[in-house]
Scaffold this active site. Structure first.
Site, short mmCIF file in Angstrom:
data_model
loop_
_atom_site.label_atom_id
_atom_site.label_comp_id
_atom_site.label_asym_id
_atom_site.label_seq_id
_atom_site.Cartn_x
_atom_site.Cartn_y
_atom_site.Cartn_z
N ALA A 109 0.86 -1.22 -0.05
CA ALA A 109 -0.06 -0.03 -0.08
C ALA A 109 1.06 1.22 -0.05
O ALA A 109 0.94 2.32 0.79
CB ALA A 109 -1.03 0.01 1.34
N ASP A 156 1.08 -2.54 12.70
CA ASP A 156 1.09 -1.62 11.32
C ASP A 156 -0.40 -1.20 11.09
O ASP A 156 -0.88 -1.19 10.01
CB ASP A 156 1.23 -2.78 10.37
CG ASP A 156 1.62 -2.23 8.93
OD1 ASP A 156 2.30 -1.17 8.79
OD2 ASP A 156 1.66 -2.98 7.95
#
Length: 385
Positions: A138, A272
């Site tokens: 991403a 994360d």
């Protein structure tokens, strides 16, 4: 109810996880902001029978929460994100940034470094832009760049001494020289978002890399003729591996595999997390990329790649114990002691020992979070009868 604990408080009756093991019917004494080895006679006693007391969680890889992004948020917004994670037991937190324009990252590093200096964050982590377009996940491919040591140094210096980790695809031009630079600067060189071979990964470890960024994710899988980076990272005792234990990023069998090969002393459970952690489903931005969160899973709108997580560390802890069947003491090492050691703050946090900050988490018998204390102050005060 949040508030400051009495100057002397004894947490009694719980199972207390210490570096030496679990103590049944244990006691933790808090004097002002720190853990004490003795308690005065007039200390307030909190009965935590039926609970666990563990060290406050330490998250070394976190991009945001509570609707706030550490990559693009203002100082006030970042503080909102920090508070969200504290309410889930993370008493020590690194602010991670995803790929962006260099000038933008330099400016954001200035904002986050002030929060480190005032004690709200434990440091900065640059996850990009020095990563592989083949394993970008991403991250915006248009903003990726080779890990030129001059650029790496520029980002580290933008943190004014607060940079703790840089994630690199070390096989890219400049990668090995940048690993050596980071080692010289006392900053963790983390191998991640990489398309490296086994041999290239070994070379990076020899150059000074010490962490694997979210092992298994955003890197080639193990193949019988191409062992790849995962094999090199699992077999070397100099490497600590990050694991995202949200049930989406890793299968339980893979998590167990990592623990079996690394041992509990070389695993760091991370979130994360992105903005949606502790906030809910909806549409978000991760750097310049649009993200949709549905049923707690974050994916890029374009392409559908997993975009970080919505995980909080209390959930990671509970899952590790109740679903993955990892021993509680091993989970505590992975979620507190190990990241504290890597970040160089284990003299203050990461374990329940006299003289350290009174950072702790209270869990009920089902490992559901029941209380959080940071520096002697209840963020969430446990309900007692």
């Amino acid at each position: 109810m949040a508030g400051r604990a009495a100057d002397s408080t004894v947490l009694a009756g719980a199972r207390v996880v210490l570096p030496t093991g679990t103590v049944e019917d244990g006691r933790v004494t808090v004097e002002s902001t720190r853990i004490s080895g003795t308690a005065p006679e007039d200390a307030r006693v909190v009965d935590l029978t039926g609970h666990w007391v563990v060290p406050g969680f330490v998250d070394m890889h976190n991009h945001g929460g509570g609707g706030a992004s550490f990559t693009s948020g203002t100082a006030d917004e970042v503080l909102d994100g920090i508070r969200t994670h504290r309410e889930h037991g993370t008493t020590t937190l690194v602010g991670s940034m995803v790929t962006g324009e260099m000038d933008f990252l330099v400016r954001q590093a200035g904002i986050l470094s002030e929060l480190v200096e005032q004690g709200d964050l434990a440091g900065l982590h640059f996850e990009g832009p020095f990563i592989s377009p083949c394993r970008k996940g991403a991250h915006s491919e248009q903003l990726l760049r080779y890990p030129d040591p001059a650029d790496v140094r520029r980002l580290v210096e933008a943190g004014r001494g607060t940079a703790r980790m840089v994630t690199l695809a070390t096989e890219l031009p400049g990668g090995i020289d940048s690993v050596r630079l980071l080692a010289d600067l006392g900053v963790i060189a983390a191998i991640g978002h990489t398309d490296a071979t086994y041999a290239q990964t070994v070379e990076a470890i020899e150059a000074g890399a010490t962490v694997a960024t979210h092992l298994f994710n955003a890197m080639p899988p193990i193949a019988h003729r191409e062992p790849g980076p995962i094999t090199a990272l699992l077999e070397d005792d100099r490497i600590t591996v990050e694991l995202i234990n949200d049930g989406t990023h890793l299968h339980s069998a893979v998590l167990e595999l990592a623990y079996r090969h690394k041992g509990a002393g070389r695993v760091a459970l991370i979130t994360d997390a992105m903005d949606a952690a502790g906030f809910g489903d909806g549409e978000y931005q991760l750097g310049p990329l649009a993200v949709e969160v549905r049923d707690g899973v974050a994916r890029l709108v374009e392409g559908g790649s997993i975009a970080g997580s919505t995980l909080t560390l209390d959930t990671a802890f509970r899952r590790a114990v109740t679903i993955d069947r990892i021993p509680v003491e091993d989970v505590v090492r992975s979620i507190s002691a190990n990241p504290a050691r890597l970040l160089g703050v284990d003299d203050r946090v990461g374990s329940l020992e006299p003289g350290k900050d009174a950072d702790l988490v209270v869990l009920d018998e089902d490992f559901v979070l029941a209380g959080v204390m940071r520096k002697g102050e209840w963020i969430i005060e446990p309900k007692t009868s």
